[in-house]
Design an enzyme around this catalytic site. Sequence first.
Site, PDB file in Angstrom:
ATOM      1  N   GLY A   1       2.743   2.690  10.545  1.00 37.80           N
ATOM      2  CA  GLY A   1       3.438   3.667  10.469  1.00 37.80           C
ATOM      3  C   GLY A   1       4.757   3.840  11.268  1.00 37.80           C
ATOM      4  O   GLY A   1       5.247   4.980  11.277  1.00 37.80           O
TER       5      GLY A   1
ATOM      6  N   SER B   1       3.790  -1.861  10.387  1.00 36.82           N
ATOM      7  CA  SER B   1       5.207  -1.853  10.547  1.00 36.82           C
ATOM      8  C   SER B   1       5.810  -2.991  10.306  1.00 36.82           C
ATOM      9  O   SER B   1       6.875  -3.349  10.787  1.00 36.82           O
ATOM     10  CB  SER B   1       5.615  -1.485  12.006  1.00 36.82           C
ATOM     11  OG  SER B   1       5.131   0.064  12.181  1.00 36.82           O
TER      12      SER B   1
ATOM     13  N   GLU C   1      -6.755   4.950   7.928  1.00 37.74           N
ATOM     14  CA  GLU C   1      -6.282   6.427   7.603  1.00 37.74           C
ATOM     15  C   GLU C   1      -7.621   6.954   7.059  1.00 37.74           C
ATOM     16  O   GLU C   1      -7.687   8.178   7.102  1.00 37.74           O
ATOM     17  CB  GLU C   1      -5.078   6.390   7.041  1.00 37.74           C
ATOM     18  CG  GLU C   1      -3.916   6.085   7.785  1.00 37.74           C
ATOM     19  CD  GLU C   1      -2.491   5.744   6.961  1.00 37.74           C
ATOM     20  OE1 GLU C   1      -2.590   5.639   5.853  1.00 37.74           O
ATOM     21  OE2 GLU C   1      -1.818   5.167   7.706  1.00 37.74           O
TER      22      GLU C   1
ATOM     23  N   GLY D   1       2.760  -0.879   4.404  1.00 39.10           N
ATOM     24  CA  GLY D   1       2.738   0.485   3.877  1.00 39.10           C
ATOM     25  C   GLY D   1       3.986   1.023   3.669  1.00 39.10           C
ATOM     26  O   GLY D   1       4.555   0.762   2.397  1.00 39.10           O
TER      27      GLY D   1
ATOM     28  N   HIS E   1      -9.553   1.525   5.501  1.00 36.53           N
ATOM     29  CA  HIS E   1      -8.018   1.450   6.202  1.00 36.53           C
ATOM     30  C   HIS E   1      -8.287   2.327   7.256  1.00 36.53           C
ATOM     31  O   HIS E   1      -9.171   3.483   7.362  1.00 36.53           O
ATOM     32  CB  HIS E   1      -7.428   2.114   5.069  1.00 36.53           C
ATOM     33  CG  HIS E   1      -5.699   1.832   5.573  1.00 36.53           C
ATOM     34  ND1 HIS E   1      -5.371   2.904   6.534  1.00 36.53           N
ATOM     35  CD2 HIS E   1      -4.652   1.085   5.616  1.00 36.53           C
ATOM     36  CE1 HIS E   1      -3.979   2.678   6.655  1.00 36.53           C
ATOM     37  NE2 HIS E   1      -3.825   1.736   6.200  1.00 36.53           N
TER      38      HIS E   1
ATOM     39  N   ASN F   1       0.978  -1.154   0.139  1.00 39.56           N
ATOM     40  CA  ASN F   1       0.094  -0.005  -0.012  1.00 39.56           C
ATOM     41  C   ASN F   1       0.940   1.079  -0.043  1.00 39.56           C
ATOM     42  O   ASN F   1       1.387   1.537   1.050  1.00 39.56           O
ATOM     43  CB  ASN F   1      -0.852  -0.105   1.397  1.00 39.56           C
ATOM     44  CG  ASN F   1      -1.802   1.182   1.530  1.00 39.56           C
ATOM     45  OD1 ASN F   1      -1.754   2.039   0.676  1.00 39.56           O
ATOM     46  ND2 ASN F   1      -2.300   1.391   2.790  1.00 39.56           N
ATOM     47  N   TRP F   2       1.140   1.605  -1.380  1.00 41.87           N
ATOM     48  CA  TRP F   2       1.898   3.136  -1.422  1.00 41.87           C
ATOM     49  C   TRP F   2       1.666   4.251  -0.559  1.00 41.87           C
ATOM     50  O   TRP F   2       2.269   5.311  -0.440  1.00 41.87           O
ATOM     51  CB  TRP F   2       1.978   3.572  -2.820  1.00 41.87           C
ATOM     52  CG  TRP F   2       2.752   2.536  -3.860  1.00 41.87           C
ATOM     53  CD1 TRP F   2       3.372   1.267  -3.448  1.00 41.87           C
ATOM     54  CD2 TRP F   2       2.787   2.299  -5.098  1.00 41.87           C
ATOM     55  NE1 TRP F   2       3.727   0.577  -4.349  1.00 41.87           N
ATOM     56  CE2 TRP F   2       3.736   1.414  -5.457  1.00 41.87           C
ATOM     57  CE3 TRP F   2       2.812   3.555  -5.957  1.00 41.87           C
ATOM     58  CZ2 TRP F   2       4.300   1.339  -6.795  1.00 41.87           C
ATOM     59  CZ3 TRP F   2       3.139   3.567  -7.141  1.00 41.87           C
ATOM     60  CH2 TRP F   2       3.745   2.429  -7.780  1.00 41.87           C
ATOM     61  N   LYS F   3       0.372   4.277  -0.083  1.00 42.74           N
ATOM     62  CA  LYS F   3      -0.217   5.454   0.426  1.00 42.74           C
ATOM     63  C   LYS F   3      -0.002   6.625  -0.698  1.00 42.74           C
ATOM     64  O   LYS F   3      -0.206   6.488  -1.614  1.00 42.74           O
ATOM     65  CB  LYS F   3       0.335   5.494   1.929  1.00 42.74           C
ATOM     66  CG  LYS F   3      -0.068   4.298   2.751  1.00 42.74           C
ATOM     67  CD  LYS F   3       0.242   4.316   4.404  1.00 42.74           C
ATOM     68  CE  LYS F   3      -0.142   3.180   5.002  1.00 42.74           C
ATOM     69  NZ  LYS F   3       0.058   3.357   6.363  1.00 42.74           N
TER      70      LYS F   3
ATOM     71  N   GLU G   1      -5.001  -4.955  11.327  1.00 49.16           N
ATOM     72  CA  GLU G   1      -4.111  -3.677  11.391  1.00 49.16           C
ATOM     73  C   GLU G   1      -4.208  -2.934  12.343  1.00 49.16           C
ATOM     74  O   GLU G   1      -5.129  -1.987  12.475  1.00 49.16           O
ATOM     75  CB  GLU G   1      -4.050  -2.772  10.106  1.00 49.16           C
ATOM     76  CG  GLU G   1      -3.792  -3.375   8.814  1.00 49.16           C
ATOM     77  CD  GLU G   1      -3.550  -2.123   7.883  1.00 49.16           C
ATOM     78  OE1 GLU G   1      -2.384  -2.606   7.254  1.00 49.16           O
ATOM     79  OE2 GLU G   1      -4.102  -1.399   7.448  1.00 49.16           O
TER      80      GLU G   1
HETATM   81  P1  PGA Z   1       2.835   0.611   7.494  1.00 46.85           P
HETATM   82  O1  PGA Z   1       1.497   0.717   6.946  1.00 46.85           O
HETATM   83  O2  PGA Z   1       3.362  -0.688   7.054  1.00 46.85           O
HETATM   84  O3  PGA Z   1       3.632   1.621   7.189  1.00 46.85           O
HETATM   85  O4  PGA Z   1       2.899   0.354   8.878  1.00 46.85           O
HETATM   86  C1  PGA Z   1       0.622  -0.327   6.992  1.00 46.85           C
HETATM   87  C2  PGA Z   1      -0.714  -0.082   6.527  1.00 46.85           C
HETATM   88  O5  PGA Z   1      -1.287   1.066   7.036  1.00 46.85           O
HETATM   89  O6  PGA Z   1      -1.419  -0.768   5.862  1.00 46.85           O
END
Ligand code: PGA
Length: 245
Positions: free
Chosen positions: A165, A207, A91, A228, A89, A6-8, A159
């Site tokens: 993150g 993470s 976020e 992410g 998600h 997930n490149w966000k 998650e």
């Molecule tokens: P992260 O994000 O690997 O940067 O913790 C995971 C996610 O939000 O899908």
Amino acid sequence: MLIIGNWKAYIESTTKAKALFASAKRLSAKGVHEVVVAPAYPYIGMGAGIKGLILGAQDVSETTGGAQTGEVAAGQLADLGVSYVIAGHSERRARGETDEVVTEKVRHIFAHGMVPVLCVGERERDSDAQYLKEVRQQISVVMEALSQKERLQVVLAYEPVWAIGKTGADAITAGDLAEMVLYIRKILGDYIPGRATTKVKILYGGSVDAENIRMLASGTGVEGFLVGRASADVAAFSGLVKALS
Ligand code: PGA
């Protein structure tokens, strides 16, 4: 295993996007793991032109399209060959997305023949185990709205928000993850009869990196990862996929 990058909104360069697409395609072509890339919308069209790349999307509109400025509808993603779509998600939830909105998204994703990656996870862990209720609620609202067939096709991404993150050392422990996977299967048992609950794929996200992925994969019951930050870097992402092999 199913590994979704997930490149966000980390990527802001077509050159970098191209390199990441090429790397993901190579990793998936090895046939050991299914490697999916979920770029931000502007790069999806670019990924669609690459044969052998498995595409995901980070979100989708809860509307069916039409007069909806700024929205991206499920039909548009399906038209570009997107296979997996992330829904709920944390976020997005942090911006006010409710379980009901997430459910609408999941329905649209299914209606267009794609697979929803339903993200669930508690914001924090409290000593009274209220966090278990939070996860149960997120899963239940969606499951109740789906058909028996659809319930089996959902990919669930656990998650925990507190682990997202950060650095690899902040990820969940293998013991806590194993417990949560069992708990999620128990919740699924309310909607899916008998052993069929094992058909629902459960991923972990938060993470994940090349250092901790093996620990998170061994004996925890997860069947993949939603990655992410580490998915936005060619070396970090390929390192993590290889560490799993
Ligand atoms: P992260 O994000 O690997 O940067 O913790 C995971 C996610 O939000 O899908």
